[in-house]
Design a protein around this motif. Sequence first.
Motif: not given
Length: 191
Positions: A9-25
């Motif tokens: 789900w996090a691979q759709g945009s740089p913003e989604m990837t950044q959020y996933h990698n630094t915050e989510w979970g």
Amino acid sequence: MNTSSICSWAQGSPEMTQYHNTEWGRPSYDDSYLFELLNLEGAQAGLSWKIILSKREGYQRAFHQFNIDRCAALTEEDLEAIREAGEVVRHPQKIKAVQTNALAAQKVQQEFGSLASYVWQFTDHQPIIYQRQEVSEIPAKDDLSVKVSKDLKKRGFKFVGPVTVYSYLQAVGVIDDHLITCPYHTNNRHE
């Protein structure tokens, strides 16, 4: 890092990837952050998370970095000005919900000492770390999100249905739903 190994789900945009990698979970105990994510998840209802992330800075400006006391003090005129400015989703009830939720959060802080103590007490202050292999294994809601949703609603919070609450619990790290193959799963992080 190879982004193909992160949750799909996090691979759709740089913003989604950044959020996933630094915050989510990642477990959070910061009341302003917990309040921000509760409101952003509520604003997302019926929309995509990508839209909300694209408006996140606007939300932070409009709602004073999600300072609970400042949000609780917003007037009807303030809320209308926020809606007219267009930096956030213009849904009037979702905008009003931030102020309503701030008032409810203040009561929670008085009762529990902090919003974090309230949120984390549902899991005895421990994250739930799932070992999911496929996105299809991740539910939209579960017994915990139903329980938390009911309690939030009873306390006057808005836009906190069980599906929204499940997403919220994932976002703030109460639930770790990174796939076990994701480098950001709790068991794979080396920080």
